[in-house]
Design an enzyme around this catalytic site. Structure first.
Site, PDB file in Angstrom:
ATOM      1  N   ALA A 156       0.876  -1.177   0.000  1.00 43.58           N
ATOM      2  CA  ALA A 156       0.000   0.000   0.000  1.00 43.58           C
ATOM      3  C   ALA A 156       0.911   1.224   0.000  1.00 43.58           C
ATOM      4  O   ALA A 156       1.152   1.845   1.034  1.00 43.58           O
ATOM      5  CB  ALA A 156      -0.914  -0.018   1.219  1.00 43.58           C
ATOM      6  N   LEU A 205       3.832   1.732   8.044  1.00 41.04           N
ATOM      7  CA  LEU A 205       3.959   3.074   8.606  1.00 41.04           C
ATOM      8  C   LEU A 205       2.683   3.871   8.352  1.00 41.04           C
ATOM      9  O   LEU A 205       2.021   3.704   7.322  1.00 41.04           O
ATOM     10  CB  LEU A 205       5.142   3.818   7.984  1.00 41.04           C
ATOM     11  CG  LEU A 205       6.534   3.251   8.256  1.00 41.04           C
ATOM     12  CD1 LEU A 205       6.980   2.394   7.080  1.00 41.04           C
ATOM     13  CD2 LEU A 205       7.544   4.368   8.482  1.00 41.04           C
ATOM     14  N   ASP A 250       5.389   2.111   2.854  1.00 37.31           N
ATOM     15  CA  ASP A 250       4.366   1.069   2.829  1.00 37.31           C
ATOM     16  C   ASP A 250       3.366   1.373   3.944  1.00 37.31           C
ATOM     17  O   ASP A 250       3.681   1.269   5.123  1.00 37.31           O
ATOM     18  CB  ASP A 250       5.000  -0.306   3.037  1.00 37.31           C
ATOM     19  CG  ASP A 250       4.002  -1.450   2.878  1.00 37.31           C
ATOM     20  OD1 ASP A 250       2.796  -1.161   2.745  1.00 37.31           O
ATOM     21  OD2 ASP A 250       4.432  -2.619   2.894  1.00 37.31           O
ATOM     22  N   HIS A 251       2.137   1.742   3.554  1.00 40.07           N
ATOM     23  CA  HIS A 251       1.130   2.146   4.524  1.00 40.07           C
ATOM     24  C   HIS A 251       0.633   0.969   5.355  1.00 40.07           C
ATOM     25  O   HIS A 251      -0.094   1.161   6.344  1.00 40.07           O
ATOM     26  CB  HIS A 251      -0.048   2.823   3.810  1.00 40.07           C
ATOM     27  CG  HIS A 251      -0.526   4.060   4.502  1.00 40.07           C
ATOM     28  ND1 HIS A 251      -0.710   4.126   5.861  1.00 40.07           N
ATOM     29  CD2 HIS A 251      -0.858   5.287   4.021  1.00 40.07           C
ATOM     30  CE1 HIS A 251      -1.138   5.337   6.189  1.00 40.07           C
ATOM     31  NE2 HIS A 251      -1.226   6.066   5.098  1.00 40.07           N
ATOM     32  N   GLN A 252       1.018  -0.243   4.982  1.00 39.86           N
ATOM     33  CA  GLN A 252       0.734  -1.396   5.841  1.00 39.86           C
ATOM     34  C   GLN A 252       1.564  -1.342   7.118  1.00 39.86           C
ATOM     35  O   GLN A 252       1.160  -1.874   8.162  1.00 39.86           O
ATOM     36  CB  GLN A 252       1.051  -2.705   5.114  1.00 39.86           C
ATOM     37  CG  GLN A 252       0.228  -2.966   3.867  1.00 39.86           C
ATOM     38  CD  GLN A 252       0.689  -4.230   3.171  1.00 39.86           C
ATOM     39  OE1 GLN A 252       0.032  -5.262   3.225  1.00 39.86           O
ATOM     40  NE2 GLN A 252       1.845  -4.167   2.530  1.00 39.86           N
TER      41      GLN A 252
END
Length: 517
Positions: free
Chosen positions: A314, A493, A489-491
């Protein structure tokens, strides 16, 4: 279930490309499976009749069976019925023997250099066709997704080259043959089998030997399906004549499945005149000039990795503007003192040193994530993006948080030079925990760099631009402004942590003396 990568413990069957009970040949892609990072094609290691054990969607541990390859129909029938496999019928033996290379002829396959290598491109044959070579001699140079590698032959004898320079060949597929004697080599090149052949019958024989095939009006052999094997001369003749090699019946090679020059001549002799000139009007037209660029080697690997990266993460990018005036001033002072330092410091060296200080403060950014487990790292192993003619290379500076500025400068310069010459060692291209990409030498202000899996962050720096800035005391002054862009990576951070990272980066760039503290 094969292992693709050191961390792989299980794989998921994606698609079976061969049906239950179908006959497959060694090297055929029969299944596609997924590990924690990629979708990977699986090639059959032997020929036979396929009996599938693990179904599509099943997750199987590495080393556990996913299918069985039966040598005969009787053995397959016994497997399906759940009984013991019976011995092959005697009449099946000659057929099996005819497909194997003859005695005294050794098949040389494209080697695998690295766990992720699935194909290689031949860049140079260091010996000529027909040369007598010795075991251990470097006869060929090939390229995988990272390096150029010298290949030392494992069998001595007379070399017959199958794959030409520039060709991309799958791992395990033949690239050459070596014969024990000159007589066997001559027979191999002429299109016959190296072993002694039976006398041909008047009207042709079942083995499709060259004498019988070319004495008839229409070749008896059927065109090859799947991967086409052809000699360099045959390929050249086919290209000049505008012939599709898939339509040509092969007779050469150790197993009679390789197209040689005589097969092209036979095809041209029997082809209809209309077919031979059908391409002439198109050639005469004033068409656009199109250049075909083979998508192989480094470029193909980069494309696959970047596509997979975007599919598996993400990814989001945040941008921060910083005042780089003091950083540039510090760099100018260091350049003036380069004789004392023993190296010429670049802005990129300072940015690498700065990340060596910032990243340990933010463990989620100095981490790797395989989709199941997040691994944080004590030290910073910084991947440095280097632009090369064949594509972007990313050598790794290990323990950058423990190196001095001069040590970083010398290490980056050495790795960059060897990355461009494709002489990096495998260990120098793996193990990175974060990536830096500096595009300040180009007219790029903002970018959205793509993360290098399994890392969680890539930090980019744009060009510096001189412009008028309102200072804290409301005065206006010329300053060198630069954008920092962080893809994460929004998964792993969220915006809060990314904001803290950019705040630290901004502080160090605007107070560069702290980089050296």
């Amino acid at each position: 279930m094969p292992r693709a990568g050191l961390t792989m413990v299980e794989g998921t069957i994606g698609t079976w490309k061969a049906a239950e009970g179908s006959h497959v040949s060694k090297g055929d892609v029969i299944m596609e499976y997924e590990n924690e990072k990629n979708m990977i094609d699986y090639e059959a290691l032997t020929s036979g009749i396929l009996h599938i054990l693990a179904q599509e969607g099943d997750t199987v541990k590495v080393g556990d069976p996913i299918g069985i390859m039966a040598e005969s129909q009787a053995e397959y029938d016994a497997l399906v019925k759940g009984g013991a496999a019976s011995a092959p019928a005697p009449e099946a033996a000659p057929a099996a023997a005819s497909s194997a290379p003859s005695a005294g002829v050794v098949e040389i396959e494209m080697p695998r250099a690295g766990l992720t290598m699935v194909e290689g491109t031949i860049t140079e044959w260091k010996v000529a066709e027909g040369t007598q070579v010795s075991k251990g001699q470097a006869v060929m140079e090939y390229e995988n997704e990272k390096n150029s590698i010298a290949y030392e032959i494992v069998h001595g004898g007379f070399l017959h080259i199958v794959a030409q320079e520039g060709e991309t060949v799958k791992v395990g597929a033949p690239i050459a043959y070596v014969t024990d004697t000159k007589e066997q080599y001559d027979q191999l090149v002429s299109g016959g089998a190296p072993a002694a052949a039976a006398e041909p019958e008047e009207k042709g024989c079942a083995r499709n030997c060259p004498t019988c095939v070319h004495s008839s009006t229409v070749p008896d052999a059927a065109p090859v399906k799947g991967r086409i094997s052809a000699s360099g001369l045959a390929k050249k003749m086919a290209k000049e004549a505008g012939i599709d090699l898939a339509a040509v019946a092969p007779t050469g090679g150790p197993n009679g499945r390789r197209i040689v020059a005589k097969d092209i001549e036979a095809y041209l002799k029997n082809a209809k005149p209309a077919e031979a000139v059908s391409a002439a009007p198109a050639a005469a037209s004033d068409a656009d000039e199109v250049t075909a660029i083979p998508w192989v080697g480094v470029r193909k690997t980069i494309a696959r990795n970047m596509f997979n990266s975007m599919q598996q993460m993400a990814q989001s990018t945040c941008v921060c503007e910083v005042d780089a005036t003091e950083l540039l001033a510090l760099r100018a002072e260091l350049v003036a003192d380069q004789d004392m330092l023993g190296c010429k410091i670049t802005v990129n060296d300072l940015l690498c040193k700065m990340l060596g200080k910032v990243l340990p403060r933010h463990p989620l950014a100095n981490a790797t994530f395989d989709g199941k487990t997040l691994y944080t790292h004590k030290h910073v192993h910084l991947s440095v993006a280097v632009g090369a003619e064949d594509g972007l290379m990313v050598p790794v500076v290990k323990n950058v948080d423990q190196l001095s500025l001069c040590e970083i400068s010398k290490k980056v310069r050495d790795l960059a030079a060897r990355a461009k010459s494709k002489s990096l060692l495998p260990d120098e291209q793996s193990g990175g925990t974060c990536t830096i990409t500096n595009v300040g030498m180009f007219p790029i202000d903002i970018g959205t760099p793509v993360i290098n899996p399994p890392q969680t962050v890539i930090c980019g720096f744009g060009r510096t631009v001189r412009r008028a800035v309102i200072m804290m005391d409301d005065t206006i002054a010329p300053r060198s402004m630069m954008n920092v862009f962080l893809t994460f990576d929004h998964q792993v951070l969220d915006g809060l942590e990314v904001g803290r990272i950019l705040k630290d980066i901004q502080y160090y760039i605007e107070h560069p003396e702290m980089i050296l503290a």
